[in-house]
Design a protein around this motif. Structure first.
Motif, short mmCIF file in Angstrom:
data_model
loop_
_atom_site.label_atom_id
_atom_site.label_comp_id
_atom_site.label_asym_id
_atom_site.label_seq_id
_atom_site.Cartn_x
_atom_site.Cartn_y
_atom_site.Cartn_z
N GLY A 92 0.43 -15.41 -25.98
CA GLY A 92 0.27 -16.76 -26.53
C GLY A 92 -0.56 -17.92 -25.68
O GLY A 92 -1.11 -17.49 -24.88
N PRO A 93 -0.46 -19.08 -25.98
CA PRO A 93 -1.37 -20.10 -25.26
C PRO A 93 -1.04 -20.27 -23.71
O PRO A 93 -1.91 -20.58 -22.79
N GLY A 94 0.29 -19.89 -23.41
CA GLY A 94 0.55 -19.98 -21.88
C GLY A 94 0.64 -21.53 -21.56
O GLY A 94 0.98 -22.35 -22.57
N ILE A 95 1.20 -21.87 -20.46
CA ILE A 95 1.51 -23.09 -19.85
C ILE A 95 0.46 -23.42 -18.72
O ILE A 95 0.19 -22.78 -17.89
N ALA A 96 -0.21 -24.67 -18.97
CA ALA A 96 -1.44 -24.92 -18.00
C ALA A 96 -0.74 -25.00 -16.63
O ALA A 96 0.48 -25.45 -16.31
N GLU A 134 14.25 -15.67 -7.45
CA GLU A 134 12.88 -16.51 -7.43
C GLU A 134 12.45 -16.49 -8.97
O GLU A 134 12.91 -15.44 -9.55
N LEU A 135 11.85 -17.34 -9.20
CA LEU A 135 11.42 -17.82 -10.60
C LEU A 135 9.87 -18.10 -10.52
O LEU A 135 9.64 -19.18 -9.71
N HIS A 136 9.04 -17.59 -10.96
CA HIS A 136 7.53 -17.76 -11.09
C HIS A 136 7.05 -17.64 -12.23
O HIS A 136 7.08 -16.81 -13.20
N LEU A 137 6.21 -18.83 -12.97
CA LEU A 137 5.73 -18.98 -14.01
C LEU A 137 4.05 -18.93 -13.82
O LEU A 137 3.54 -19.56 -12.78
N GLY A 138 3.17 -18.27 -14.71
CA GLY A 138 1.66 -18.06 -14.54
C GLY A 138 1.19 -17.76 -15.71
O GLY A 138 1.67 -17.52 -16.64
N ARG A 139 -0.20 -17.23 -15.57
CA ARG A 139 -0.92 -16.76 -16.72
C ARG A 139 -0.76 -15.10 -16.53
O ARG A 139 -0.98 -14.48 -15.59
N GLY A 140 -0.60 -14.32 -17.54
CA GLY A 140 -0.39 -13.11 -17.64
C GLY A 140 -1.54 -12.23 -17.95
O GLY A 140 -2.40 -12.75 -18.43
N ALA A 141 -1.37 -10.96 -17.77
CA ALA A 141 -2.54 -10.00 -18.23
C ALA A 141 -2.82 -10.23 -19.43
O ALA A 141 -3.82 -9.95 -19.97
N LEU A 142 -1.70 -10.48 -20.60
CA LEU A 142 -2.00 -10.56 -21.72
C LEU A 142 -2.67 -11.95 -22.36
O LEU A 142 -2.98 -12.07 -23.41
N GLY A 143 -2.94 -12.72 -21.37
CA GLY A 143 -3.38 -14.01 -21.68
C GLY A 143 -2.65 -15.22 -21.73
O GLY A 143 -2.99 -16.50 -21.86
N GLY A 144 -1.28 -14.89 -22.08
CA GLY A 144 -0.25 -16.10 -22.25
C GLY A 144 0.48 -16.28 -20.97
O GLY A 144 0.12 -15.84 -19.83
N LEU A 145 1.70 -16.75 -21.21
CA LEU A 145 2.68 -17.20 -19.92
C LEU A 145 3.35 -15.83 -19.41
O LEU A 145 3.72 -14.80 -20.41
N ALA A 146 3.29 -15.70 -18.43
CA ALA A 146 4.01 -14.42 -17.58
C ALA A 146 5.13 -14.99 -16.71
O ALA A 146 4.63 -16.11 -15.94
N VAL A 147 6.30 -14.85 -16.87
CA VAL A 147 7.49 -15.14 -16.17
C VAL A 147 8.05 -14.00 -15.19
O VAL A 147 8.58 -13.00 -15.77
N SER A 148 7.95 -14.36 -14.02
CA SER A 148 8.60 -13.38 -12.89
C SER A 148 10.01 -13.73 -12.65
O SER A 148 10.01 -14.89 -12.21
N VAL A 149 11.06 -13.04 -12.57
CA VAL A 149 12.31 -13.29 -12.23
C VAL A 149 12.63 -12.16 -11.13
O VAL A 149 12.68 -10.86 -11.46
#
Length: 156
Positions: A92-96, A134-149
């Motif tokens: 999706g669009p992800g989060i800036a 830990e929680l990390h949000l960023g841009r993923g390889a698919l182009g949208g949001l990637a959330v690491s827990v």
């Protein structure tokens, strides 16, 4: 989670993620929903309900914002302490980057074009913190949001 110091919880991660994957597939029939398991033996040092709450909120968001694809991966997290990582991403669009902090605040939504309460990511963040994760949000390889827990493993 608050009781974790008085009782030892052991939640096998793979069965929970497989079940959540099946649910996400049913709830998002027009999307490709993948689960890649790189850590079969992971056992969460916490309650099953808490793990389901974390993953459920993240998969719901991915289904809401993704265009056609959701990917969930389970892996071991290298480091001094025994941890595992769940990564959930969408196309999706992800989060800036400058909006990520705002998105994690309770009741805040950075985009109101889709229904929601703005509680999901805040609940995830609070629950992860209760387990010293830990929680990390960023841009993923698919182009949208990637959330690491990143959460603790049971230590034998």
């Amino acid at each position: 989670a608050a009781q974790r110091d008085s009782v030892v919880f052991r939640t096998p991660v793979t069965p929970v993620l497989k079940r959540m994957h099946r649910v996400a597939q049913k709830l998002n029939p027009g999307m490709k929903v993948e689960f890649r398991n790189g850590f079969q033996g992971a056992v969460f040092a916490g309650e099953q309900e808490d793990l389901e709450e974390i993953v459920g909120n993240l998969l719901e968001n991915a289904g809401k914002w993704g265009k056609s694809r959701i990917l969930m991966r389970l892996g071991m997290k290298n480091g001094a302490r025994k941890r595992f990582e769940i990564l959930i991403e969408d196309d999706g669009p992800g989060i800036a980057p400058d909006k990520i902090e705002e998105a994690l605040k309770r009741g805040r939504r950075v985009d109101e074009t889709k229904p929601g309460t703005g509680l999901g990511l805040a609940i995830v963040q609070d629950t992860v913190r209760e387990y010293d994760g830990e929680l990390h949000l960023g841009r993923g390889a698919l182009g949208g949001l990637a959330v690491s827990v990143v959460l603790p493993l049971v230590e034998d």
